[in-house]
Design a protein around this motif. Sequence first.
Motif, PDB file in Angstrom:
ATOM      1  N   PHE A 263       2.180   1.839  -3.477  1.00 52.51           N
ATOM      2  CA  PHE A 263       1.125   2.410  -4.319  1.00 52.51           C
ATOM      3  C   PHE A 263       0.927   3.891  -4.008  1.00 52.51           C
ATOM      4  O   PHE A 263       0.870   4.731  -4.914  1.00 52.51           O
ATOM      5  CB  PHE A 263      -0.182   1.647  -4.095  1.00 52.51           C
ATOM      6  CG  PHE A 263      -1.403   2.431  -4.512  1.00 52.51           C
ATOM      7  CD1 PHE A 263      -1.772   2.513  -5.841  1.00 52.51           C
ATOM      8  CD2 PHE A 263      -2.165   3.113  -3.558  1.00 52.51           C
ATOM      9  CE1 PHE A 263      -2.884   3.263  -6.233  1.00 52.51           C
ATOM     10  CE2 PHE A 263      -3.268   3.851  -3.932  1.00 52.51           C
ATOM     11  CZ  PHE A 263      -3.635   3.930  -5.286  1.00 52.51           C
ATOM     12  N   LEU A 264       0.829   4.217  -2.710  1.00 50.26           N
ATOM     13  CA  LEU A 264       0.559   5.593  -2.318  1.00 50.26           C
ATOM     14  C   LEU A 264       1.721   6.511  -2.680  1.00 50.26           C
ATOM     15  O   LEU A 264       1.512   7.700  -2.955  1.00 50.26           O
ATOM     16  CB  LEU A 264       0.276   5.662  -0.812  1.00 50.26           C
ATOM     17  CG  LEU A 264      -0.399   6.929  -0.299  1.00 50.26           C
ATOM     18  CD1 LEU A 264      -1.750   7.142  -0.954  1.00 50.26           C
ATOM     19  CD2 LEU A 264      -0.553   6.868   1.223  1.00 50.26           C
TER      20      LEU A 264
ATOM     21  N   ALA B 112       1.499  12.024  -8.137  1.00 49.89           N
ATOM     22  CA  ALA B 112       0.594  12.502  -9.176  1.00 49.89           C
ATOM     23  C   ALA B 112      -0.474  13.449  -8.647  1.00 49.89           C
ATOM     24  O   ALA B 112      -0.839  14.416  -9.327  1.00 49.89           O
ATOM     25  CB  ALA B 112      -0.066  11.309  -9.875  1.00 49.89           C
ATOM     26  N   PHE B 113      -0.967  13.197  -7.427  1.00 53.20           N
ATOM     27  CA  PHE B 113      -2.151  13.921  -6.959  1.00 53.20           C
ATOM     28  C   PHE B 113      -1.952  14.713  -5.670  1.00 53.20           C
ATOM     29  O   PHE B 113      -2.876  15.384  -5.212  1.00 53.20           O
ATOM     30  CB  PHE B 113      -3.313  12.938  -6.772  1.00 53.20           C
ATOM     31  CG  PHE B 113      -3.682  12.202  -8.025  1.00 53.20           C
ATOM     32  CD1 PHE B 113      -4.355  12.849  -9.053  1.00 53.20           C
ATOM     33  CD2 PHE B 113      -3.339  10.867  -8.189  1.00 53.20           C
ATOM     34  CE1 PHE B 113      -4.694  12.170 -10.221  1.00 53.20           C
ATOM     35  CE2 PHE B 113      -3.671  10.185  -9.345  1.00 53.20           C
ATOM     36  CZ  PHE B 113      -4.341  10.839 -10.370  1.00 53.20           C
TER      37      PHE B 113
ATOM     38  N   PRO C 208      -8.400   6.929  -3.142  1.00 51.02           N
ATOM     39  CA  PRO C 208      -8.272   5.511  -3.511  1.00 51.02           C
ATOM     40  C   PRO C 208      -9.116   4.582  -2.647  1.00 51.02           C
ATOM     41  O   PRO C 208      -9.640   3.577  -3.145  1.00 51.02           O
ATOM     42  CB  PRO C 208      -6.767   5.240  -3.323  1.00 51.02           C
ATOM     43  CG  PRO C 208      -6.113   6.558  -3.528  1.00 51.02           C
ATOM     44  CD  PRO C 208      -7.070   7.551  -2.930  1.00 51.02           C
TER      45      PRO C 208
ATOM     46  N   ALA D  20      -7.054  13.880  -1.753  1.00 53.24           N
ATOM     47  CA  ALA D  20      -6.279  13.077  -2.703  1.00 53.24           C
ATOM     48  C   ALA D  20      -5.924  11.708  -2.141  1.00 53.24           C
ATOM     49  O   ALA D  20      -6.078  10.687  -2.815  1.00 53.24           O
ATOM     50  CB  ALA D  20      -5.013  13.833  -3.092  1.00 53.24           C
ATOM     51  N   THR D  21      -5.449  11.664  -0.903  1.00 54.79           N
ATOM     52  CA  THR D  21      -4.954  10.388  -0.370  1.00 54.79           C
ATOM     53  C   THR D  21      -6.077   9.456   0.066  1.00 54.79           C
ATOM     54  O   THR D  21      -5.880   8.240   0.118  1.00 54.79           O
ATOM     55  CB  THR D  21      -4.019  10.629   0.824  1.00 54.79           C
ATOM     56  OG1 THR D  21      -4.719  11.355   1.850  1.00 54.79           O
ATOM     57  CG2 THR D  21      -2.786  11.412   0.401  1.00 54.79           C
TER      58      THR D  21
ATOM     59  N   TYR E 182       0.833  -1.206   0.000  1.00 55.70           N
ATOM     60  CA  TYR E 182       0.000   0.000   0.000  1.00 55.70           C
ATOM     61  C   TYR E 182       0.869   1.258   0.000  1.00 55.70           C
ATOM     62  O   TYR E 182       0.587   2.210  -0.735  1.00 55.70           O
ATOM     63  CB  TYR E 182      -0.928   0.003   1.203  1.00 55.70           C
ATOM     64  CG  TYR E 182      -1.743   1.266   1.316  1.00 55.70           C
ATOM     65  CD1 TYR E 182      -2.786   1.521   0.432  1.00 55.70           C
ATOM     66  CD2 TYR E 182      -1.465   2.217   2.296  1.00 55.70           C
ATOM     67  CE1 TYR E 182      -3.531   2.689   0.518  1.00 55.70           C
ATOM     68  CE2 TYR E 182      -2.209   3.379   2.394  1.00 55.70           C
ATOM     69  CZ  TYR E 182      -3.239   3.621   1.506  1.00 55.70           C
ATOM     70  OH  TYR E 182      -3.965   4.776   1.589  1.00 55.70           O
TER      71      TYR E 182
ATOM     72  N   TRP F  21       1.001   7.462  -6.130  1.00 56.81           N
ATOM     73  CA  TRP F  21      -0.266   8.197  -6.170  1.00 56.81           C
ATOM     74  C   TRP F  21      -0.060   9.654  -5.749  1.00 56.81           C
ATOM     75  O   TRP F  21      -0.557  10.568  -6.413  1.00 56.81           O
ATOM     76  CB  TRP F  21      -1.285   7.502  -5.275  1.00 56.81           C
ATOM     77  CG  TRP F  21      -2.626   8.189  -5.231  1.00 56.81           C
ATOM     78  CD1 TRP F  21      -3.032   9.166  -4.369  1.00 56.81           C
ATOM     79  CD2 TRP F  21      -3.736   7.959  -6.113  1.00 56.81           C
ATOM     80  NE1 TRP F  21      -4.315   9.557  -4.646  1.00 56.81           N
ATOM     81  CE2 TRP F  21      -4.776   8.835  -5.710  1.00 56.81           C
ATOM     82  CE3 TRP F  21      -3.958   7.096  -7.188  1.00 56.81           C
ATOM     83  CZ2 TRP F  21      -6.014   8.863  -6.347  1.00 56.81           C
ATOM     84  CZ3 TRP F  21      -5.203   7.128  -7.818  1.00 56.81           C
ATOM     85  CH2 TRP F  21      -6.206   8.012  -7.406  1.00 56.81           C
ATOM     86  N   ILE F  22       0.648   9.893  -4.650  1.00 59.69           N
ATOM     87  CA  ILE F  22       0.810  11.273  -4.175  1.00 59.69           C
ATOM     88  C   ILE F  22       1.771  12.057  -5.059  1.00 59.69           C
ATOM     89  O   ILE F  22       1.694  13.291  -5.100  1.00 59.69           O
ATOM     90  CB  ILE F  22       1.269  11.319  -2.696  1.00 59.69           C
ATOM     91  CG1 ILE F  22       2.667  10.733  -2.516  1.00 59.69           C
ATOM     92  CG2 ILE F  22       0.260  10.632  -1.802  1.00 59.69           C
ATOM     93  CD1 ILE F  22       3.182  10.856  -1.093  1.00 59.69           C
TER      94      ILE F  22
ATOM     95  N   THR G  59      -0.753  15.414  -1.448  1.00 61.29           N
ATOM     96  CA  THR G  59      -0.933  14.804  -0.129  1.00 61.29           C
ATOM     97  C   THR G  59      -2.113  15.371   0.647  1.00 61.29           C
ATOM     98  O   THR G  59      -2.186  15.218   1.860  1.00 61.29           O
ATOM     99  CB  THR G  59       0.341  14.986   0.708  1.00 61.29           C
ATOM    100  OG1 THR G  59       0.619  16.391   0.842  1.00 61.29           O
ATOM    101  CG2 THR G  59       1.534  14.293   0.076  1.00 61.29           C
TER     102      THR G  59
END
Length: 528
Positions: free
Chosen positions: A95-96, A102-103, A113, A109-110, A92, A99-100, A105
């Motif tokens: 993945f995060l 791109a998007f 998902p 955004a967090t 996880y 993800w962060i 914190t």
Amino acid sequence: MTSALTHPIETPRVPQTPAQRSAGWPARRPAQQPRFTRTAALLGVLGALISFAGSWNPSYWGDEAASVMSAERSLPSLFQMLGHVDAVHGTYYLFLHFWIEAFGTSELATRLPSALAVGLATMATAVLARRLFTARVAVVAALVFAVLPRVTFMGAEARSTAMATACAVWLTVLLVQTLRMSASPSTSIRMRRGLWAAYAALGALGIYVFLYLVLLIPIHALAVWLWAPNEHRRALWRSWLKATGSGILLAAPVVVFGLAQHEQISFIGTRPQPTLLTALVSQWFDSAPVALAAWALITVAVAVVIFSRHPLRGFERPVRPALVVMLAWIVVPTAALLIGTFLVAPMYIQRYLSFCTPAVAIVIAVGIVCLGQRWLQAGALLLLVALVAPDYLSQRTSFAKDGGSDWRQTAAVVAANAHPGDAVIFDDSTRPSRLPRLALRLYPAAFTGLQDVTLATSFQQTAGLWDVTVPLASVTEKVASTRTAWILENVGSTEAVAATDVHELENLGFVPALTETVNRTTIIEMTR
């Protein structure tokens, strides 16, 4: 024994293979498949929206701090940390991390998902209930799942729980489909092997996301035994054992690291011992009224489907094995963690059983549909929604997390009053997941230009989760040229009671100028 992989008697029948007849699997018209797939997808969107709505309101809490801070590390730093702590969350965190990048914190955004994962789990719950029971049970189950307090909580936090739940329910859907197709003579050997390989891969992924998904293994073993057609049971049992063994082998690294790092959950032993009431009320339902309504409907489902000689219209006898498996999914993981906690070592936390919520929702839905009259069914569903509404709204308040986490609001007070060059001192006398300094790590913009005088080593340069700090008394020279210092304390903490840092600054010529308590954090401005 007849199989539970069946559909209600209202489903139109077409010619079946001998294997399907022996298993009690009525065939469906091809037109029904895409129609219900669209329905399940719409239910999934609704589930995602329910969890997403207002998810950005509460401030981050301790477990989310671990997620965000770990994901913000460089990859070498993250892998170094996972070798020492939190390996079970490594998938996880990885993945995060991307993800962060791109998007960002922000809480929105967090936590997004997790809301999306709840949407996928809602859709899978509908699909699973449709395969095992009826279309009406499927729709009701998806709606119940989407509003359960445990689901709306996990759908609004930056943790892996919602993803693990989605993996668990889709893995069960895949098992149903694999058993169904493997028993059909029209399915090629290559297709059968592909389905079992997919089952092994998804099972391994689920364990990487959340180690406790291994507790699904006995549930699926029971499902294979009860659901497989008699003439195919032995072959399907062997195939399932091979696929499960392969999945465990693929997941071996996280299992090994998880066992090696088991001391990291030793904090559970400092908490009050769980009770049966905890499991019955708080685990999935959050409040007594919701729990009473839910268990009443579960009781109706058991009484009508399992014990009644005359089930209500719309159900066939083969749904009994299906309900037995759903009940086992509810009971067995919970019992395993409770018994393990009492007899082996502390391992029970309520949210660890979140992956059981699809089964909870399905059994509740069966109970609702067993009420017979449509007005009773609608009334029961509306009553349940009304009972969960206060819990849902309370989960979306500013201080909803971890009994009142207030780091965002605390950071806002500092940002509004502090100036570049001011010193900031954090209370280190509380447990790591509630340290006021996490406000700095989660909302760094509010502390731009301030001197973090007690920081020894940033978390990114350590093998642990958190910063390494030193007492203020050992670094008083860092505030020698500062005219203003800000102290952030937890209300009622050892430091707050003793006021050690306040006294230390007073000895250096500072006096209190402003004291403000946000929720559980006190902010003290000290000036010369």
